[in-house]
Enzyme design. Structure first.
Site, PDB file in Angstrom:
ATOM      1  N   PHE A 121      56.141  40.519  46.146  1.00  0.00           N
ATOM      2  CA  PHE A 121      56.437  39.159  45.684  1.00  0.00           C
ATOM      3  C   PHE A 121      57.851  38.805  46.135  1.00  0.00           C
ATOM      4  O   PHE A 121      58.696  39.691  46.331  1.00  0.00           O
ATOM      5  CB  PHE A 121      56.339  39.073  44.155  1.00  0.00           C
ATOM      6  CG  PHE A 121      54.929  38.977  43.633  1.00  0.00           C
ATOM      7  CD1 PHE A 121      54.506  37.834  42.971  1.00  0.00           C
ATOM      8  CD2 PHE A 121      54.023  40.014  43.808  1.00  0.00           C
ATOM      9  CE1 PHE A 121      53.208  37.731  42.482  1.00  0.00           C
ATOM     10  CE2 PHE A 121      52.731  39.923  43.327  1.00  0.00           C
ATOM     11  CZ  PHE A 121      52.327  38.780  42.653  1.00  0.00           C
ATOM     12  N   ALA A 135      34.329  44.897  35.402  1.00  0.00           N
ATOM     13  CA  ALA A 135      34.614  46.317  35.188  1.00  0.00           C
ATOM     14  C   ALA A 135      34.987  46.624  33.744  1.00  0.00           C
ATOM     15  O   ALA A 135      34.932  47.776  33.323  1.00  0.00           O
ATOM     16  CB  ALA A 135      35.734  46.779  36.116  1.00  0.00           C
ATOM     17  N   LYS A 156      41.276  32.591  35.161  1.00  0.00           N
ATOM     18  CA  LYS A 156      41.600  33.151  36.463  1.00  0.00           C
ATOM     19  C   LYS A 156      41.646  32.124  37.587  1.00  0.00           C
ATOM     20  O   LYS A 156      42.459  32.219  38.502  1.00  0.00           O
ATOM     21  CB  LYS A 156      40.571  34.242  36.796  1.00  0.00           C
ATOM     22  CG  LYS A 156      40.945  35.124  37.965  1.00  0.00           C
ATOM     23  CD  LYS A 156      39.935  36.270  38.086  1.00  0.00           C
ATOM     24  CE  LYS A 156      40.314  37.246  39.184  1.00  0.00           C
ATOM     25  NZ  LYS A 156      39.346  38.352  39.288  1.00  0.00           N
ATOM     26  N   THR A 162      43.361  40.380  47.275  1.00  0.00           N
ATOM     27  CA  THR A 162      44.220  39.916  48.369  1.00  0.00           C
ATOM     28  C   THR A 162      44.588  41.069  49.292  1.00  0.00           C
ATOM     29  O   THR A 162      44.547  40.938  50.524  1.00  0.00           O
ATOM     30  CB  THR A 162      45.492  39.260  47.798  1.00  0.00           C
ATOM     31  OG1 THR A 162      45.121  38.178  46.947  1.00  0.00           O
ATOM     32  CG2 THR A 162      46.396  38.748  48.905  1.00  0.00           C
ATOM     33  N   PHE A 178      39.541  45.638  38.206  1.00  0.00           N
ATOM     34  CA  PHE A 178      40.632  46.005  37.312  1.00  0.00           C
ATOM     35  C   PHE A 178      41.306  47.302  37.758  1.00  0.00           C
ATOM     36  O   PHE A 178      41.366  47.600  38.934  1.00  0.00           O
ATOM     37  CB  PHE A 178      40.142  46.060  35.864  1.00  0.00           C
ATOM     38  CG  PHE A 178      39.707  44.726  35.331  1.00  0.00           C
ATOM     39  CD1 PHE A 178      40.520  43.609  35.444  1.00  0.00           C
ATOM     40  CD2 PHE A 178      38.462  44.557  34.743  1.00  0.00           C
ATOM     41  CE1 PHE A 178      40.133  42.365  34.962  1.00  0.00           C
ATOM     42  CE2 PHE A 178      38.060  43.314  34.267  1.00  0.00           C
ATOM     43  CZ  PHE A 178      38.891  42.228  34.374  1.00  0.00           C
ATOM     44  N   TRP A 196      49.788  38.464  51.391  1.00  0.00           N
ATOM     45  CA  TRP A 196      49.650  37.120  50.821  1.00  0.00           C
ATOM     46  C   TRP A 196      50.392  36.108  51.689  1.00  0.00           C
ATOM     47  O   TRP A 196      49.867  35.040  51.995  1.00  0.00           O
ATOM     48  CB  TRP A 196      50.200  37.097  49.392  1.00  0.00           C
ATOM     49  CG  TRP A 196      49.973  35.786  48.686  1.00  0.00           C
ATOM     50  CD1 TRP A 196      48.894  35.440  47.923  1.00  0.00           C
ATOM     51  CD2 TRP A 196      50.842  34.644  48.689  1.00  0.00           C
ATOM     52  NE1 TRP A 196      49.032  34.150  47.453  1.00  0.00           N
ATOM     53  CE2 TRP A 196      50.212  33.633  47.901  1.00  0.00           C
ATOM     54  CE3 TRP A 196      52.082  34.369  49.266  1.00  0.00           C
ATOM     55  CZ2 TRP A 196      50.791  32.387  47.683  1.00  0.00           C
ATOM     56  CZ3 TRP A 196      52.645  33.116  49.048  1.00  0.00           C
ATOM     57  CH2 TRP A 196      52.011  32.139  48.264  1.00  0.00           C
ATOM     58  N   ARG A 249      33.115  41.791  45.719  1.00  0.00           N
ATOM     59  CA  ARG A 249      32.234  41.258  44.676  1.00  0.00           C
ATOM     60  C   ARG A 249      32.206  39.736  44.724  1.00  0.00           C
ATOM     61  O   ARG A 249      33.122  39.112  45.240  1.00  0.00           O
ATOM     62  CB  ARG A 249      32.735  41.701  43.289  1.00  0.00           C
ATOM     63  CG  ARG A 249      32.645  43.190  43.038  1.00  0.00           C
ATOM     64  CD  ARG A 249      33.246  43.550  41.687  1.00  0.00           C
ATOM     65  NE  ARG A 249      34.656  43.215  41.640  1.00  0.00           N
ATOM     66  CZ  ARG A 249      35.351  43.047  40.516  1.00  0.00           C
ATOM     67  NH1 ARG A 249      34.742  43.165  39.341  1.00  0.00           N
ATOM     68  NH2 ARG A 249      36.635  42.772  40.541  1.00  0.00           N
ATOM     69  N   LYS A 272      44.699  42.602  43.933  1.00  0.00           N
ATOM     70  CA  LYS A 272      43.863  43.652  44.526  1.00  0.00           C
ATOM     71  C   LYS A 272      42.938  43.102  45.602  1.00  0.00           C
ATOM     72  O   LYS A 272      42.826  43.680  46.690  1.00  0.00           O
ATOM     73  CB  LYS A 272      43.067  44.339  43.410  1.00  0.00           C
ATOM     74  CG  LYS A 272      42.098  45.409  43.859  1.00  0.00           C
ATOM     75  CD  LYS A 272      41.647  46.304  42.733  1.00  0.00           C
ATOM     76  CE  LYS A 272      41.355  45.569  41.443  1.00  0.00           C
ATOM     77  NZ  LYS A 272      40.297  44.556  41.554  1.00  0.00           N
TER      78      LYS A 272
END
Length: 556
Positions: free
Chosen positions: A381, A273, A105, A73, A301, A409, A94, A71
């Site tokens: 992907f 979140a 993460k 990215t 999220f 990406w 954020r 998200k």
């Protein structure tokens, strides 16, 4: 292919003064924190300019999975793509928390060729905002115990202190502790506990305040305990809100950095979140709208958590109106929602995709309830098949929803041009009819019913005896006319992380209800969600190191 940190370390950054000048900021508007990051003066918001306020684009996602959705990215990539189309775009994100950075993460500043930089600084101490929040929170914690030790004029009931200390690290051992051990000189013995800094009410207050004085007033209104007569005790009764605001005097100012393609990015505040409201600060978003023609921001999220809270809490307090919502989905994650194990997500399967796509369908349905137009971004992907991509595109087209493949990406802004064009088309052709989902003046259970049934798809909501008692107490104090902030698992629309896709026939189980009176919302805790996470068996920290020349490795 380079990994994220190698890409970030090879970036050609511009001095932050040049990035600031791009969006009309002058020397007196910024405070430098080195060469590549700065804080923006709040006075900028009061400057009289002829520029119209920008369009607000919210980026959210399907329910996250171990496969990852990207998200942040996509948010960064969309901002870069808009700039490639010669649009004045400003990104608002954020701040990462050290807990997840060193936990599962790793870094949280976008990925691939759609990152914000300096990546290492942003993920680590940045400009010290997290430390300021931790210090302000723990000053209040110390003041509570000191007041009791020094005679307890407020008659605080040590058994009913509801304010906890925090630290910006995942540490399960601190969830439940005993303080005051060691005899009379160390205070009174009592049970206590820590939360992670991003779950602190101070963090929520920072992100929902409109000025330093608003922040100070909100901190004074924090409900910290009850006295022996059952009456509430607030932070202002202890008289430390001024000192707490002093610690926050710099933290309240939004931070300006840049992307790999030198797009301006404002990064400020970082509540989770799943246990808080999951959005960056109102001040940062307003700053992005003031300085840019397009402000691209994200909510944590899935849309059932971050977007719901953005729309029902942040927009309510900030007077914000989103013009478009982008929902990020990946084929891998949708297959996971369709029952495929993490190990087999690279194997093409339209059948699994056809089952899991109901999660995307529900999130689209949820956003439409707010009167805002949706664009779906398929975060691509290399394992995605053409057949799978075509299936999602046809599915969205049949729903009358714009959809675009995002290759940000791998390609940065160039990979987001198609998505950016779709978003611009929506902004130019459709007017937002945004409205909140519920009236905050409803009683607590009525508001929880609306969220649970409309957004999660639950049959009903159940409450423990403790939660029932807490609701009555909040209502008796007259503190119940506030928005709801649900703490629940991010992995499912329900409160059970094992129920993937679009579950039905389930109940939402509320175990605790507490009021964040300073922030201005009521926290409803469901399921087994934790306000202090733990580290995994092999933390990301184990793979991180710093070399003799200062190069950081393993942070991605």
């Amino acid at each position: 292919m380079k990994n994220d940190i190698e890409i970030a370390q090879s970036a050609e950054m511009k001095p932050i003064t040049e990035i600031a000048a791009q969006i009309g900021l002058q020397e007196d508007d910024i405070e430098l924190y080195g060469k590549y990051k700065c804080k923006i003066s709040l006075d900028v918001l009061n400057k009289d300019t002829k520029k119209e306020e920008g369009k607000l684009i919210l980026v959210t996602a399907i329910n996250p999975t171990p496969a990852g959705e990207g998200k942040s990215t996509v948010t960064v990539g969309l901002g870069q793509a808009l700039c490639k189309l010669n649009k004045n775009a400003v990104i608002a994100l954020r701040e990462p928390s050290l807990g997840p950075v060193f936990g599962i993460k790793g870094g949280a500043a976008g990925g691939g060729y759609s990152q914000v930089v300096p990546m290492e600084d942003i993920n680590l101490h940045f400009t010290g905002d997290m430390h300021a929040i931790t210090a302000a929170n723990n000053l209040l914690g110390a003041a509570i115990d000191n007041h009791i030790h020094q005679g307890n004029n407020l008659k605080i009931d040590a058994r009913r202190i509801v304010f906890k200390r925090v630290m910006d690290m995942n540490d399960r051992a601190l969830r439940n502790i005993v303080v005051g051990m060691g005899g009379k000189v160390n205070g009174f013995l009592r049970e206590d506990g820590f939360m992670i800094t991003v779950a602190s009410e101070i963090m929520a207050i920072l992100c929902l305040s409109n000025s330093l004085m608003d922040l100070k007033e909100r901190m004074g209104n924090i409900l910290v305990a009850y006295n022996l007569d059952g009456e509430p005790v607030y932070c202002k009764d202890l008289g430390v809100q001024g000192a707490m605001a002093l610690l926050m005097k710099d933290a309240i100012k939004p931070n300006l950095v840049q992307t790999l393609e030198n797009t301006p990015a404002i990064i400020h505040g970082g509540p989770f979140a799943n246990i808080a409201h999951g959005c960056n600060s109102i001040l940062a978003t307003k700053m992005a709208l003031k300085l840019g023609d397009y402000a691209i921001t994200e909510a944590g999220f899935g849309a059932d958590l971050g977007a719901e809270k953005f729309l029902d809490i942040k927009c309510r307090y900030g007077g914000l109106k989103p013009d478009c919502v982008v929902i990020v989905a990946t084929i891998r994650a949708l297959k996971h929602h369709g029952g495929v194990s993490k190990e087999k997500l690279s194997v093409p399967s339209v059948e699994a995709l056809s089952k899991g796509i109901e999660n995307l369908e529900k999130q689209i349905e949820n956003i439409k309830k707010y009167g805002v137009t949706v664009v779906v971004a398929i975060n691509k992907f290399i394992t995605d098949s053409e057949e799978e991509i075509e299936f999602i595109e046809n599915f969205c087209n049949n729903l009358g929803v714009e959809v675009a493949l995002a290759e940000v990406w791998e390609k940065g802004g160039s990979g987001g041009i198609h998505l950016a064009e779709k978003v611009l088309n929506v902004l130019e052709s459709q007017e937002s009819k945004f409205k909140c989902l519920y009236d905050e003046k409803l009683c607590i259970k009525e508001k929880m019913d609306v969220i649970s049934k409309e957004i999660y798809g639950a049959d009903k909501v159940t409450y423990t005896k403790a939660a029932e008692k807490q609701i009555k107490e909040i209502e008796d104090l007259g503190l119940d006319k506030l928005p709801i902030c649900v703490a629940k698992t991010q992995y499912s629309l329900s409160d059970n992380p094992q129920l993937l896709g679009k579950p039905s026939g389930f109940d939402m189980n509320v175990r605790e209800v507490r009021v964040s009176n300073g922030a201005g919302f009521i926290v409803v805790l469901t399921g087994d969600v934790m306000t202090m996470p733990g580290l995994p068996k092999i933390p990301a920290a184990n793979k991180m190191d710093i070399l003799e020349d200062g190069t950081i490795i393993g942070l991605f």
